[in-house]
Design an enzyme around this catalytic site. Structure first.
Site, PDB file in Angstrom:
ATOM      1  N   ALA A   8       7.325  -2.290  -2.652  1.00 40.60           N
ATOM      2  CA  ALA A   8       7.189  -1.050  -2.523  1.00 40.60           C
ATOM      3  C   ALA A   8       7.824  -0.021  -3.292  1.00 40.60           C
ATOM      4  CB  ALA A   8       7.135  -0.550  -1.049  1.00 40.60           C
ATOM      5  N   ARG A   9       8.790   0.663  -3.173  1.00 41.90           N
ATOM      6  CA  ARG A   9       9.610   1.632  -4.085  1.00 41.90           C
ATOM      7  C   ARG A   9      10.123   0.972  -5.355  1.00 41.90           C
ATOM      8  NH1 ARG A   9      14.432   3.937  -1.179  1.00 41.90           N
ATOM      9  NH2 ARG A   9      14.323   2.193  -0.088  1.00 41.90           N
TER      10      ARG A   9
ATOM     11  N   PRO B  60       1.024  -1.069  -0.072  1.00 44.49           N
ATOM     12  CA  PRO B  60      -0.018  -0.139  -0.109  1.00 44.49           C
ATOM     13  C   PRO B  60       0.849   1.148  -0.002  1.00 44.49           C
ATOM     14  CG  PRO B  60      -0.003  -1.005   2.168  1.00 44.49           C
ATOM     15  CD  PRO B  60       0.703  -1.865   1.385  1.00 44.49           C
TER      16      PRO B  60
ATOM     17  N   GLN C 147      -6.051  -0.956   3.710  1.00 44.04           N
ATOM     18  CA  GLN C 147      -5.184  -0.762   4.961  1.00 44.04           C
ATOM     19  C   GLN C 147      -5.654   0.464   5.706  1.00 44.04           C
ATOM     20  OE1 GLN C 147      -1.116   1.112   4.961  1.00 44.04           O
ATOM     21  NE2 GLN C 147      -0.180  -0.583   5.445  1.00 44.04           N
TER      22      GLN C 147
ATOM     23  N   THR D  84       1.066   5.185   0.029  1.00 40.28           N
ATOM     24  CA  THR D  84       0.447   6.482   0.045  1.00 40.28           C
ATOM     25  C   THR D  84       0.725   7.297  -1.076  1.00 40.28           C
ATOM     26  OG1 THR D  84       0.637   6.345   2.591  1.00 40.28           O
ATOM     27  CG2 THR D  84       0.164   8.482   1.497  1.00 40.28           C
TER      28      THR D  84
ATOM     29  N   CYS E 215       3.514   3.136   9.618  1.00 42.00           N
ATOM     30  CA  CYS E 215       4.041   4.688   9.343  1.00 42.00           C
ATOM     31  C   CYS E 215       4.817   5.326  10.116  1.00 42.00           C
ATOM     32  CB  CYS E 215       2.450   5.110   9.282  1.00 42.00           C
ATOM     33  SG  CYS E 215       2.465   6.732   8.553  1.00 42.00           S
TER      34      CYS E 215
ATOM     35  N   GLY F  86      11.604  -4.723   1.691  1.00 39.80           N
ATOM     36  CA  GLY F  86      12.514  -3.571   1.580  1.00 39.80           C
ATOM     37  C   GLY F  86      13.651  -3.737   0.647  1.00 39.80           C
ATOM     38  N   ASP F  87      13.938  -2.858  -0.132  1.00 41.18           N
ATOM     39  CA  ASP F  87      15.109  -2.956  -1.022  1.00 41.18           C
ATOM     40  C   ASP F  87      14.979  -3.894  -2.243  1.00 41.18           C
ATOM     41  OD1 ASP F  87      15.990  -0.846   0.611  1.00 41.18           O
ATOM     42  OD2 ASP F  87      17.725  -2.306   1.591  1.00 41.18           O
TER      43      ASP F  87
END
Length: 664
Positions: free
Chosen positions: A534-535, A325, A379, A327, A410, A512-513
């Site tokens: 995510a990223r 999720p 979420q 933002t 968060c 992560g990563d």
């Protein structure tokens, strides 16, 4: 050749450029004359003069630099040590872009047509003479900006554009006298089909605003929490649960219970039909309720015997690729892009439970689900058991989801200081009440997303995970960084592996990563049940395809541009093709471009793969478009948006949401 500097991605020498060469090439529109080798001395001087003007996003934001310069060796500011105070304009709150420029509809559209006219409503305008919008189509068309293109994606896809004359592509579907043309054959194909679910109805919004919505199950749970208990403890303590609640908890996780009972007691509220619950009179007993429910077809065991919490639907997503999720950027059009490239599980953006309970349309928009999202969750963020439990019951009755996730990761101050997000990791009593309460009112699995801890070198996730399992959560996702770290340094995958063993048999996803299939393979070898991306998905949404096909995709600039084109089409479908919808699509496109520019094409790298925390140096792409997409200058992102959505409004400004001073 010399090795790349630490923290800088290793781009092949022949593609590297200086900052001046890079920006001069883009200003020249990709013409050879714009390259440094062909420039005269005068142009070199001009570039040097403009060096300060062309901001570089490689360096840290000004406010962050100021903060770093002010910090001494021990991390305390010089101001605290007695140094002179800095000018007020150089000071800014850490971690947030509080004064970001925000373009509102009246900034780019002075005269707007009333929806009662633009959308062909049969009824007259509700506000009558008090309405502040135009009702004269001729007057509106005289002032309307020029169309942005000859084809309207809504008309071509659905056979009808509901925005009529206000559509910025209206010439594709306007006839004589500004009549909106409808392709009846195509429109019939979509008639009655629900493409986007989980919309907020006016009736539900009215119930929430007037506080007439019935939270029967949540109220029962909260009353049990408030009762004083025999141990003399405080009534609100989760440790003083009623016997019934303890038994239901044991049923959910028998391995954590004190003993196996032959028959698991069930609370009256478990397993009730969410759709009929709101229609029942609060005065009826459970027996009367069961007899009053009208059914069609043969009666099954499920109609008579209510489900125990241990029989709740399982979340079977082990080994699947989970899009985090996100933002702002994790909106519905972006999720559609990721689904197309192979994301298995998607989740809506973080929604604040208090805003949902108030019936805020903007918050409910975060729950919308496209029909292509086959495994979808939402979420929630909150700090207290009453609001979180009520919100869970509300969503359980009104929307279609496969799971509900609690945001306990968060890091932003706005959430943390109110006791939500990461702060719940330090408020175990409230955390327990929230998880138990939400689990008691939901018919779908409950998941939790956490970080390693709050402080950088003090990990606490391994202590909390067994408790979360005991409280009844179906799955945990662990981001391998603390709140203090934010996104500095690498994610701690060794610690994630340790936590995955502790969590068993409850599934644990790692996060992560992950920016390549090699990163994903290493993550899966850590013993996690799956990975959350995510990223990595923001930087290259085709990452899901790379992982599934186990390859590095040297995607061309034209293919990447086609992805952006699809995003804008999805955005116009979702937010509208009128001026307001176009500008909202542009805003979210620019937010996404602020991440996409970090991608370095595979064919330009000295060695693979690109690491997520390596910043890209200035380099020349294999064509003008590839170079333009590598720019970290806001003006170049706007230029890309103009290729897709036409010119920006006058006095347009943009600052990406994530470009904030977030870590000292």
């Amino acid at each position: 050749m010399a090795a790349a500097a630490a923290g800088v991605a290793p781009v092949r020498a022949r593609f590297l450029a200086s900052k001046e060469q890079f920006h001069a090439y883009l200003r020249a529109g990709g013409q050879p004359g714009g390259q440094a080798g062909n420039r005269g001395e005068e142009e070199e001087e001009e570039v040097k003069e403009k060096k300060e003007e062309v901001g570089s996003c490689q360096s840290e934001p000004p406010a962050k630099r100021v903060r770093l310069e002010d910090l001494g060796q021990d991390g305390e500011s010089q101001e605290d040590a007695g140094a002179e105070k800095e000018p007020a304009e150089r000071k800014r709150a850490r971690g947030q872009n509080k004064n970001r420029p925000c373009m509102k509809p009246n900034h780019y559209e002075q005269s707007r047509l009333c929806p009662s006219v633009s959308q062909g409503c049969a009824e007259k305008c509700y506000f009558g003479p008090r309405c502040r919008f135009l009702h004269d189509i001729g007057e509106y068309m005289a002032a309307k900006p020029a169309d942005l293109g000859r084809s309207c994606v809504l008309f071509e896809t659905f056979g009808k554009c509901i925005y009529g004359v206000t559509c910025r592509f209206a010439q594709a579907h306007l006839g004589d006298g500004y009549q909106n043309i409808v392709n009846t054959d195509l429109a019939k194909q979509w008639e009655g089909k629900s493409l986007v679910r989980n919309n907020l109805s006016k009736d539900l919004q009215h119930q929430l605003r007037k506080r007439k919505f019935s939270f029967k199950k949540a109220d029962e749970y909260l009353r049990a929490l408030a009762k004083p208990h025999g141990d003399g403890g405080k009534g609100g303590k989760a440790t003083g649960r009623s016997k019934e609640e303890q038994e239901v908890s044991n049923c959910t996780t028998p391995q954590e219970g004190l003993g196996d009972s032959p028959e698991c007691p069930v609370l009256p509220e478990q397993g009730e039909d969410p759709k009929t619950d709101a229609l029942q009179s609060p005065g009826l007993t459970s027996g009367e309720e069961a007899s009053s429910i009208k059914t069609v077809g043969p009666v099954t065991d499920e109609d008579i015997i209510k489900l125990r919490s241990c029989e709740k639907k399982k979340l079977e997503i082990q080994g699947k690729l989970y899009l985090a999720p996100l933002t702002t950027c994790g909106n519905l059009p972006f999720r559609r892009i990721c689904k197309r490239f192979g994301a298995d599980v998607t989740c809506g953006e973080m929604a604040v439970c208090t805003n949902l309970l108030q019936g805020q349309s903007s918050e409910w928009a975060l729950l919308k689900r496209h029909h292509t999202e086959d495994i979808f969750g939402v979420q929630l963020e909150g700090a207290f058991p009453d609001t979180m439990t009520k919100c869970a019951e509300l969503l359980n009755q009104t929307i279609e989801v496969d799971f509900v996730d609690i945001n306990v990761g968060c890091p932003i101050d706005l959430v943390y200081k109110k006791g939500g997000g990461c702060a719940l990791m330090t408020r175990s009593n409230k955390f327990e009440q929230i998880v138990r309460g939400m689990n008691s009112v939901l018919d779908v699995p409950l998941t939790v997303k956490i970080r390693t801890g709050v402080q950088e070198k003090i990990n606490v996730a391994h202590k909390i995970i067994p408790k979360i399992r005991e409280w009844g959560a179906s799955m945990v996702t662990l981001h391998g960084r603390s709140r203090e770290q934010r996104y500095t340094r690498g994610a701690d995958w060794d610690y994630i592996a340790e936590c995955a063993k502790i969590a068993s048999p409850m599934p644990l996803f790692g996060n992560g990563d992950i920016l390549s299939y090699e990163d994903a393979n290493r993550a899966m070898q850590m013993g996690v049940s799956g990975i959350m991306i995510a990223r990595g998905a923001l930087i290259k949404p085709w990452l899901f395809t790379e992982i599934k096909e186990q390859r590095h995709w040297d995607i061309s600039s034209s293919e990447r541009f086609d992805i952006l084109k699809d995003f804008t089409n999805y955005g116009l479908e979702h937010w509208g093709s009128d001026t307001q919808g176009v500008e909202k699509t542009r805003k979210f496109l620019l937010e996404w471009l602020s991440f996409l520019c970090r991608y370095i094409p595979v064919g330009l790298l000295e060695h693979l793969p690109q690491k997520i925390n390596e910043r890209p140096p200035y380099y020349m792409g294999r064509d003008y478009l590839e170079t333009l997409m590598a720019s970290q200058n806001v003006d170049d992102w706007i230029k890309i948006s103009e290729l897709l959505l036409g010119p920006v409004p006058t006095s347009f400004t943009f600052l990406p949401k994530h470009k904030a001073n977030s870590y000292r």
